[in-house]
Write an enzyme that holds these catalytic residues in place. Structure first.
Site, PDB file in Angstrom:
ATOM      1  N   LYS A   1      57.284  90.663  70.741  1.00  0.00           N
ATOM      2  CA  LYS A   1      56.384  89.588  70.305  1.00  0.00           C
ATOM      3  C   LYS A   1      55.204  89.433  71.282  1.00  0.00           C
ATOM      4  O   LYS A   1      55.167  90.086  72.318  1.00  0.00           O
ATOM      5  CB  LYS A   1      57.183  88.294  70.148  1.00  0.00           C
TER       6      LYS A   1
HETATM    7  C1  LIG Z   1      61.248  87.999  65.516  1.00  0.00           C
HETATM    8  C2  LIG Z   1      61.320  87.067  64.367  1.00  0.00           C
HETATM    9  C3  LIG Z   1      62.284  86.045  64.285  1.00  0.00           C
HETATM   10  C4  LIG Z   1      63.440  85.942  65.214  1.00  0.00           C
HETATM   11  O1  LIG Z   1      63.084  85.837  66.539  1.00  0.00           O
HETATM   12  P1  LIG Z   1      64.244  85.971  67.632  1.00  0.00           P
HETATM   13  O2  LIG Z   1      63.587  85.410  68.869  1.00  0.00           O
HETATM   14  O3  LIG Z   1      64.546  87.415  67.763  1.00  0.00           O
HETATM   15  O4  LIG Z   1      65.394  85.166  67.185  1.00  0.00           O
HETATM   16  C5  LIG Z   1      62.199  85.136  63.257  1.00  0.00           C
HETATM   17  N1  LIG Z   1      61.244  85.228  62.314  1.00  0.00           N
HETATM   18  C6  LIG Z   1      60.324  86.215  62.330  1.00  0.00           C
HETATM   19  C7  LIG Z   1      59.281  86.252  61.263  1.00  0.00           C
HETATM   20  C8  LIG Z   1      60.336  87.175  63.338  1.00  0.00           C
HETATM   21  O5  LIG Z   1      59.446  88.160  63.343  1.00  0.00           O
END
Ligand SMILES: *Cc1c(COP(=O)(O)O)cnc(C)c1O
Length: 388
Positions: free
Chosen positions: A190
């Site tokens: 991210k």
């Molecule tokens: C990455 C992601 C999540 C989950 O994030 P985590 O921190 O891995 O739990 C939820 N929604 C979307 C759209 C994502 O891309």
């Protein structure tokens, strides 16, 4: 081309970890305070500050945990329904099932790949209690329209902002809008990362209080304090069967430095996205439309879509790029195609024509801060050669 394939593999994504992050983690390890402590407090304060100061920020061990806490605090439970985009990661939807609630999936708008506001309005029913908009790729949903629908029908709005750091809607940072809660992800790929982690932002003090209690076993340290100022330090009360969703200081240590680097990270993501948009413009592709004038898009994903004029299909393009050592991904396999969701709600692709058309033709190409200009040239050259 022989030269290209001899080069090392260019992955789809990589985290960007610097010496600041590394020494802060070492500091945490040496301090003896490795679970939730001073560094988590600092990251929460820094994040709130970054969002403009008038929000409560609650660090958690993933965005999935954050979404779960937000829905729980909102009172979502059995027999309730939540509305969300069908073009998302399963985490967005699964959290409703943790609480015994059901998910009603909504088709996307083709131009933005975000939830269709028209279909969203049509999906509201007495069972629906919340909307979970997802800012696909870091492009803001039409939050004005979504808040109007929510207000008219008395629904909660929990934003899945896993892609949306930094993203603005009509000049306001996502995270500081008038939703009940907004949840960011610090997963490895991210905008900023803590390895695993997430952050909830809310302006609602009672939701914040509930989420803080449920983040750590349902322990309420303030309960006694409200009635007596001389509660002993060892005293606490359990007010609910809470979860174990706290972020450790070793993770927050990474996040503190990542957040400081966010403006530079974002600048680089914008440069990469702008260059793709310029240098792929003449190919038979649908490129992302980008943010509206005056707004920011986080550019978490750069999704390209093949048009019918392309002589090859999406799967062949992915394979040809892989043959040239270039990693790609698909965001997402729509949830109606996943066995669990398909079978539970008897979903078919025909129910989501916009998502299905996008899915059949889309792939995400590498876009991350550790990519060099040469890396990007290699991706552009490969796509051009394959499509021409
Ligand atoms: C990455 C992601 C999540 C989950 O994030 P985590 O921190 O891995 O739990 C939820 N929604 C979307 C759209 C994502 O891309």
């Amino acid at each position: 081309m022989a030269d290209d394939s001899a080069r090392s593999f260019l992955p789809y994504a990589l985290p960007d970890i610097g010496e600041g992050e590394i020494s802060e983690v070492v500091d945490s390890l040496r301090s003896g305070w490795i679970t939730t402590g001073p560094k988590v407090k600092r990251l929460e304060a820094d994040f709130a500050n970054w969002l403009g100061g008038s929000v409560d920020c609650i660090a958690v061990n993933s965005a999935t945990s954050g979404l779960h806490l937000a829905l729980e605090a909102t009172g979502i439970g059995p027999n309730d329904e939540v509305l969300t985009s069908v073009m998302t990661f399963t985490a967005t939807a699964e959290v409703a099932r943790y609480l015994g609630a059901d998910v009603r999936f909504v088709d996307i708008e083709s131009s933005t790949l975000n939830i269709s506001v028209e279909h969203l309005a049509a999906a509201v029913s007495p069972r629906v209690k919340a909307i979970i908009p997802v800012h696909y790729g870091g492009l803001a949903c039409d939050m004005a329209a979504i808040h109007r629908i929510a207000e008219t029908s008395g629904l909660a709005v929990i934003e899945d902002a896993a892609h949306a750091l930094p993203t603005t809607f009509e000049g306001m940072q996502v995270g500081s809008l008038d939703s009940d809660a907004t949840v960011f992800s610090f997963y490895a790929n991210k905008s900023i990362t803590t390895g695993e982690g997430g952050m909830i932002a809310t302006k609602n003090p009672s939701l914040a209080r509930r989420m803080k209690v449920m983040r750590l076993h349902g322990i309420d340290r303030d309960a006694f304090g409200r009635f007596s100022s001389n509660a002993p330090a060892w005293y606490y009360e359990i007010v609910a069967p809470g979860f174990k969703y706290n972020m450790p200081d070793t993770s927050a240590a990474i996040g503190i430095h990542q957040l400081r680097r966010l403006p530079a990270f974002h600048k680089r993501r914008c440069e990469l996205a702008d260059r793709y948009s310029r240098e792929l413009a003449d190919l038979p592709l649908i490129l992302p439309i980008g943010a509206r004038q005056g707004d920011l898009m986080a550019w978490h994903i750069y999704a390209i879509r093949l048009t019918p004029e392309c002589k090859i299909g999406r799967d062949s393009l992915i394979q040809s790029l892989a043959d040239r050592g270039i990693g790609t991904s698909v965001h997402y396999i729509p949830l109606y195609r996943q066995p669990y969701w398909r079978d539970r709600y008897r979903l078919t692709p025909e129910m989501f024509p916009n998502a299905e058309t996008a899915y059949q033709s889309m792939l995400s190409i590498p876009l991350y801060t550790k990519m060099s200009d040469d890396d990007q040239s290699r991706v552009i050259k490969a796509i051009r050669e394959i499509l021409e």
